[in-house]
Design a protein around this motif. Sequence first.
Motif, short mmCIF file in Angstrom:
data_model
loop_
_atom_site.label_atom_id
_atom_site.label_comp_id
_atom_site.label_asym_id
_atom_site.label_seq_id
_atom_site.Cartn_x
_atom_site.Cartn_y
_atom_site.Cartn_z
N ALA A 155 -16.32 -5.63 -0.43
CA ALA A 155 -16.95 -4.70 0.51
C ALA A 155 -17.78 -5.46 1.53
O ALA A 155 -17.73 -5.16 2.74
N ASP A 156 -18.57 -6.45 1.07
CA ASP A 156 -19.37 -7.26 1.99
C ASP A 156 -18.48 -7.92 3.04
O ASP A 156 -18.79 -7.92 4.24
N ASN A 157 -17.38 -8.51 2.58
CA ASN A 157 -16.51 -9.24 3.50
C ASN A 157 -15.81 -8.30 4.48
O ASN A 157 -15.72 -8.57 5.68
N ALA A 158 -15.33 -7.15 3.97
CA ALA A 158 -14.64 -6.20 4.84
C ALA A 158 -15.58 -5.61 5.88
O ALA A 158 -15.21 -5.47 7.06
N ILE A 159 -16.80 -5.28 5.47
CA ILE A 159 -17.77 -4.71 6.41
C ILE A 159 -18.15 -5.73 7.47
O ILE A 159 -18.22 -5.41 8.66
N ASP A 160 -18.41 -6.97 7.05
CA ASP A 160 -18.78 -7.98 8.03
C ASP A 160 -17.63 -8.22 9.02
O ASP A 160 -17.86 -8.36 10.22
N GLY A 161 -16.39 -8.25 8.52
CA GLY A 161 -15.25 -8.43 9.40
C GLY A 161 -15.09 -7.27 10.36
O GLY A 161 -14.82 -7.46 11.55
N ASP A 188 -8.07 1.15 19.66
CA ASP A 188 -7.02 1.84 18.92
C ASP A 188 -6.00 0.81 18.44
O ASP A 188 -5.30 0.19 19.25
N PHE A 189 -5.92 0.64 17.12
CA PHE A 189 -5.02 -0.35 16.54
C PHE A 189 -3.73 0.27 16.02
O PHE A 189 -2.90 -0.43 15.42
N GLY A 190 -3.58 1.56 16.24
CA GLY A 190 -2.36 2.22 15.82
C GLY A 190 -2.18 2.20 14.31
O GLY A 190 -3.14 2.21 13.55
N GLU A 191 -0.93 2.15 13.88
CA GLU A 191 -0.62 2.18 12.45
C GLU A 191 -0.67 0.80 11.82
O GLU A 191 -0.54 0.66 10.60
N GLY A 192 -0.86 -0.22 12.61
CA GLY A 192 -0.96 -1.57 12.08
C GLY A 192 -0.97 -2.59 13.20
O GLY A 192 -0.15 -2.53 14.12
N ILE A 228 -5.55 -8.02 9.44
CA ILE A 228 -4.65 -6.89 9.63
C ILE A 228 -5.50 -5.62 9.67
O ILE A 228 -6.23 -5.32 8.73
N VAL A 229 -5.39 -4.85 10.76
CA VAL A 229 -6.20 -3.65 10.92
C VAL A 229 -5.32 -2.50 11.40
O VAL A 229 -4.21 -2.69 11.90
N TYR A 268 -9.11 -2.39 7.15
CA TYR A 268 -9.33 -3.82 7.39
C TYR A 268 -8.77 -4.57 6.20
O TYR A 268 -9.26 -4.45 5.08
N ASN A 269 -7.70 -5.34 6.43
CA ASN A 269 -7.07 -6.12 5.36
C ASN A 269 -6.85 -5.28 4.09
O ASN A 269 -7.23 -5.66 2.99
#
Length: 273
Positions: free
Chosen positions: A46-52, A95-99, A107-108, A135-136
């Motif tokens: 969670a820490d890594n995903a939020i920071d990213g 807007d990153f769409g579906e991938g 990967i977002v 996010y990933n």
Amino acid sequence: MKITKFTFLAILCFAFALTSCDKDDTQETEPQFNFSSEDNFRAAQADNAIDGALNIVENGYVEGEEGRSQMNSFFNECTIITIQPNGNGGTIILDFGEGCQLNNGSIVSGIINMSYGAITGGTRTIDYQFEDFMYNNNSVTGGGEIFREIANSNGNPQSTINESIVIGFPNTSITATRTGLRIAEWVEGVGSGTWQDNVYNVTGNWDTELTNGFNRSGLVTEKLVRKLSCSFLVSGLLEVTQNNFTGVIDWGTGDCDNLATLEVNGQVYDIVL
């Protein structure tokens, strides 16, 4: 008083019983640290995903409004960036769409919405919100407010971020909610025209609570370093308090990898993000 053999044995047994009770009481009151690799993995993830995710927010604002990194964008063609100024501020939609794979390999998907007011005294406030964002492979919902300084006391751009963000993990219904304060100082790559040399020092404190009852408080005791070219934090120390124990998460010495460690009472546990 005359002590018979029977009396002596009775006294000895009584003393042994008292000693055993004292020992048991000590064992019962002595706290035990129960390490859960799954829960600690989730909290660190969670820490890594939020920071990213927050770095994406910041760089979307930097490229869209401050006009930095125009020579070499952090975002590639699969990202649709919509900027709508209104004179005293405006909005930015990523807007990153579906991938979509960002240029640092992350990967977002989904959308990040930002709105901001006018610059006052070299600062401005930015509101951000995640919409169906991933996010990933981790879902990210919620948002918060950014106090943006064009130049802090060191002369560097800095974002002080209030956050209330929920992270969902793959293959489980358990989620993590993180609330707190994150301060990111942009210390390298400012004005270079490319995102590849951007480095941020992160400090702050936050609480992380999982829906299964696990919770911990974190305080940055040695700045966390995020290189924008890497999907992971590369160094720094986070002091964590959980289950009445205090430990330290060590994010490494600068290498871009998915490894961290948690040390509690001299015992070191590996965390693979």
